[in-house]
Design a protein around this motif. Structure first.
Motif, PDB file in Angstrom:
ATOM      1  N   GLY A 167      16.988   1.069  11.955  1.00  0.00           N
ATOM      2  CA  GLY A 167      15.633   1.913  12.062  1.00  0.00           C
ATOM      3  C   GLY A 167      14.612   1.543  11.472  1.00  0.00           C
ATOM      4  N   TYR A 168      13.043   1.469  11.862  1.00  0.00           N
ATOM      5  CA  TYR A 168      12.027   1.680  10.738  1.00  0.00           C
ATOM      6  C   TYR A 168      12.227   3.351   9.945  1.00  0.00           C
ATOM      7  N   VAL A 169      11.759   3.713   9.112  1.00  0.00           N
ATOM      8  CA  VAL A 169      12.260   5.047   8.557  1.00  0.00           C
ATOM      9  C   VAL A 169      11.229   4.758   7.690  1.00  0.00           C
ATOM     10  N   ILE A 170       9.413   6.093   8.049  1.00  0.00           N
ATOM     11  CA  ILE A 170       8.759   5.931   6.836  1.00  0.00           C
ATOM     12  C   ILE A 170       8.555   7.194   7.039  1.00  0.00           C
ATOM     13  N   GLY A 171       8.838   7.580   5.093  1.00  0.00           N
ATOM     14  CA  GLY A 171       8.587   8.813   4.451  1.00  0.00           C
ATOM     15  C   GLY A 171       7.102   8.915   3.717  1.00  0.00           C
ATOM     16  N   ILE A 172       6.180   9.089   4.851  1.00  0.00           N
ATOM     17  CA  ILE A 172       4.776  10.165   3.634  1.00  0.00           C
ATOM     18  C   ILE A 172       5.249  11.287   2.922  1.00  0.00           C
ATOM     19  N   CYS A 173       4.717  10.718   2.013  1.00  0.00           N
ATOM     20  CA  CYS A 173       4.260  12.054   0.275  1.00  0.00           C
ATOM     21  C   CYS A 173       5.664  13.293   1.205  1.00  0.00           C
ATOM     22  N   ASN A 174       5.772  14.658   1.293  1.00  0.00           N
ATOM     23  CA  ASN A 174       6.712  14.908   1.902  1.00  0.00           C
ATOM     24  C   ASN A 174       8.237  13.871   2.869  1.00  0.00           C
ATOM     25  N   GLY A 175       7.278  13.267   2.914  1.00  0.00           N
ATOM     26  CA  GLY A 175       8.709  12.961   3.984  1.00  0.00           C
ATOM     27  C   GLY A 175       9.393  12.380   3.424  1.00  0.00           C
ATOM     28  N   PHE A 176       8.654  11.120   2.263  1.00  0.00           N
ATOM     29  CA  PHE A 176       8.964  10.723   0.874  1.00  0.00           C
ATOM     30  C   PHE A 176      10.058  11.449   0.280  1.00  0.00           C
ATOM     31  N   LEU A 218      -4.861   1.286  -4.101  1.00  0.00           N
ATOM     32  CA  LEU A 218      -3.010   0.790  -4.395  1.00  0.00           C
ATOM     33  C   LEU A 218      -3.060  -0.411  -4.423  1.00  0.00           C
ATOM     34  N   LYS A 219      -1.936  -1.078  -4.769  1.00  0.00           N
ATOM     35  CA  LYS A 219      -1.705  -2.816  -5.102  1.00  0.00           C
ATOM     36  C   LYS A 219      -0.431  -2.415  -4.407  1.00  0.00           C
ATOM     37  N   THR A 220      -0.551  -3.640  -3.625  1.00  0.00           N
ATOM     38  CA  THR A 220      -0.020  -4.151  -2.851  1.00  0.00           C
ATOM     39  C   THR A 220       1.315  -4.947  -3.484  1.00  0.00           C
ATOM     40  N   ILE A 221       2.536  -4.640  -3.597  1.00  0.00           N
ATOM     41  CA  ILE A 221       3.743  -5.309  -4.646  1.00  0.00           C
ATOM     42  C   ILE A 221       4.075  -5.759  -4.082  1.00  0.00           C
ATOM     43  N   ASN A 222       5.341  -5.679  -3.136  1.00  0.00           N
ATOM     44  CA  ASN A 222       5.751  -6.545  -2.426  1.00  0.00           C
ATOM     45  C   ASN A 222       5.002  -6.636  -0.687  1.00  0.00           C
ATOM     46  N   THR A 223       4.734  -8.086  -1.031  1.00  0.00           N
ATOM     47  CA  THR A 223       3.898  -8.032   0.190  1.00  0.00           C
ATOM     48  C   THR A 223       4.508  -8.912   1.346  1.00  0.00           C
ATOM     49  N   LYS A 224       5.516  -8.590   1.781  1.00  0.00           N
ATOM     50  CA  LYS A 224       6.473  -9.690   2.280  1.00  0.00           C
ATOM     51  C   LYS A 224       7.094  -7.989   3.162  1.00  0.00           C
ATOM     52  N   SER A 225       7.582  -7.107   3.336  1.00  0.00           N
ATOM     53  CA  SER A 225       7.875  -6.704   3.570  1.00  0.00           C
ATOM     54  C   SER A 225       7.555  -5.504   5.038  1.00  0.00           C
ATOM     55  N   VAL A 226       8.393  -5.464   5.626  1.00  0.00           N
ATOM     56  CA  VAL A 226       7.923  -5.357   7.268  1.00  0.00           C
ATOM     57  C   VAL A 226       6.792  -3.607   7.499  1.00  0.00           C
ATOM     58  N   PHE A 227       6.756  -2.960   6.410  1.00  0.00           N
ATOM     59  CA  PHE A 227       5.759  -2.009   6.002  1.00  0.00           C
ATOM     60  C   PHE A 227       4.154  -3.211   5.448  1.00  0.00           C
ATOM     61  N   ARG A 238      10.896  -3.730  -4.825  1.00  0.00           N
ATOM     62  CA  ARG A 238      11.294  -3.351  -3.188  1.00  0.00           C
ATOM     63  C   ARG A 238      10.459  -2.273  -4.368  1.00  0.00           C
ATOM     64  N   ILE A 239       9.289  -2.286  -5.194  1.00  0.00           N
ATOM     65  CA  ILE A 239       8.303  -1.189  -5.395  1.00  0.00           C
ATOM     66  C   ILE A 239       7.347  -2.178  -3.889  1.00  0.00           C
ATOM     67  N   ALA A 240       6.746  -0.552  -3.497  1.00  0.00           N
ATOM     68  CA  ALA A 240       5.639  -1.731  -2.315  1.00  0.00           C
ATOM     69  C   ALA A 240       4.452  -1.554  -2.895  1.00  0.00           C
ATOM     70  N   PHE A 241       4.090  -0.688  -3.140  1.00  0.00           N
ATOM     71  CA  PHE A 241       2.456   0.005  -4.098  1.00  0.00           C
ATOM     72  C   PHE A 241       2.656   0.368  -5.200  1.00  0.00           C
ATOM     73  N   LYS A 242       1.635   0.105  -5.849  1.00  0.00           N
ATOM     74  CA  LYS A 242       1.196   0.868  -7.704  1.00  0.00           C
ATOM     75  C   LYS A 242       0.204   1.095  -7.173  1.00  0.00           C
ATOM     76  N   ASN A 263      13.545   0.911   0.785  1.00  0.00           N
ATOM     77  CA  ASN A 263      15.251   1.023   0.343  1.00  0.00           C
ATOM     78  C   ASN A 263      15.741  -0.674   0.536  1.00  0.00           C
ATOM     79  N   ALA A 264      17.666  -1.063   0.042  1.00  0.00           N
ATOM     80  CA  ALA A 264      18.040  -2.202  -0.125  1.00  0.00           C
ATOM     81  C   ALA A 264      17.740  -3.318   1.008  1.00  0.00           C
ATOM     82  N   ASN A 265      17.862  -2.363   2.219  1.00  0.00           N
ATOM     83  CA  ASN A 265      17.891  -3.302   3.335  1.00  0.00           C
ATOM     84  C   ASN A 265      15.962  -3.496   3.690  1.00  0.00           C
ATOM     85  N   GLY A 266      14.977  -3.242   2.989  1.00  0.00           N
ATOM     86  CA  GLY A 266      13.615  -3.108   3.429  1.00  0.00           C
ATOM     87  C   GLY A 266      12.935  -2.731   4.696  1.00  0.00           C
ATOM     88  N   ASN A 267      14.436  -1.775   5.392  1.00  0.00           N
ATOM     89  CA  ASN A 267      13.768  -0.586   6.197  1.00  0.00           C
ATOM     90  C   ASN A 267      13.245   0.941   6.739  1.00  0.00           C
TER      91      ASN A 267
END
Lengths: 230, 82
Positions: A81-90, A118-127, A163-167, A193-197
């Protein structure tokens, strides 16, 4: 597609996240209380919103990770399942072990509330797959503890595994020290994460998802999730 | 079952820049206390634990530290059981 926004005592970006996915993205969204013991069937993505869960007592996210619902969030993530943690969620995601590393006090010891680039580092992730590859995102941060830290070997693994999404970068996309707002290792603003979700990020895409606010660069992240489910 | 008082000292792991400690150190130096260095700032937790022996009490608090009180990725902890 159905989103679930988890509400902890002290969450304060839950309604922003709800607005972003229900009004700006136009998908279904539900609030889940942290004491709930299950994630309803049909939920595709869980959002852990920003805020100050449990007053940030002890460490940011340290108490929230033991909320009954977090056990289910860990199960949900382990099943893809997809999980996104923002700020405190991270912060909650790192405390719960779903993401590596930890968020330290900002290097200048100040709470920082401002726009970042922000620069998107991994441009292929589901996010991130829906984001224009070269586009520099303008997304705000609002945190006192966003200084991402992990051991060198962990950082290397994150880099090797893409696995770095943004810098954090400057307006023209250069990743330089002066564009690092909080002292994060290698300007890291978000990781997968390792599975990208599972994505954790300190900047707030939900705060810049409505063009009425003058910028909707954050919406692309939610659109990416949506596109990957279609 | 006995009751033991315990205390836990939590500091950032050696090698992690403690910006609070550094800031306080600079402030101390600025008031001419140049002889003070290596300032590190942490947290202090007091607790009471029921256990048969001080050793068991220590192991219970160690578990508590590893699971919640400290984050081993960034923090060291020291336990004292009285």
């Amino acid at each position: 597609m159905k989103f679930a926004v988890v509400v902890f005592p002290g969450s304060n970006c839950d309604h922003d996240a709800y607005h972003a996915v229900s009004k700006n993205l136009g998908e279904k969204a539900h609030f889940l209380w942290h004491k709930d013991t299950s994630i309803p069937d049909g939920i595709d993505c869980v959002i852990l919103p920003g805020g100050f869960s449990y007053g940030d007592y002890l460490r940011c996210g340290a108490i929230a990770r033991f909320s009954p619902l977090m056990k289910e969030v860990v199960n949900f993530a382990s099943k893809g399942g997809y999980v996104i943690g923002i700020c405190n969620g991270f912060q909650i995601l790192t405390e719960s072990g779903l993401l590596p590393g930890a968020l330290l006090r900002n290097q200048n010891l100040s709470f920082i509330c401002k726009d970042t680039f922000l620069k998107t580092i991994n441009t292929k992730s589901v996010f991130t797959s829906n984001l224009e590859i070269e586009k520099i995102l303008r997304i705000p941060i609002a945190h006192g503890e966003g200084n991402f830290f992990a051991e060198d070997d962990v950082i290397k693994k994150l880099e090797d595994d893409d696995r770095i999404a943004f810098k954090y970068c400057n307006e023209v996309g250069e990743i330089v020290e002066s564009s690092n707002p909080n002292g994060s290792v290698k300007n890291i603003a978000g990781i997968l994460n390792a599975n990208g979700n599972v994505l954790g990020m300190m900047p707030h895409p939900e705060r810049y998802s409505d063009s009425i606010l003058g910028c909707n660069d954050g919406l692309g992240i939610f659109e990416s999730i949506l596109n990957n489910l279609k | 079952m006995n009751k033991y008082n315990g205390s836990v000292k939590i500091t950032l792991r050696k090698g992690i820049l403690d910006v609070q400690g550094k800031t306080v150190e600079h402030a101390l130096n600025s008031i001419e206390l140049y002889m003070i260095s290596n300032v590190r700032i942490g947290k202090y937790v007091e607790l009471t634990v029921e256990a048969d022996t001080p050793e068991i009490a220590h192991s219970i608090v160690t578990e508590a530290c590893k699971k919640l009180i400290a984050n081993p990725i960034i923090e060291d902890f020291e336990i004292i059981i009285i």
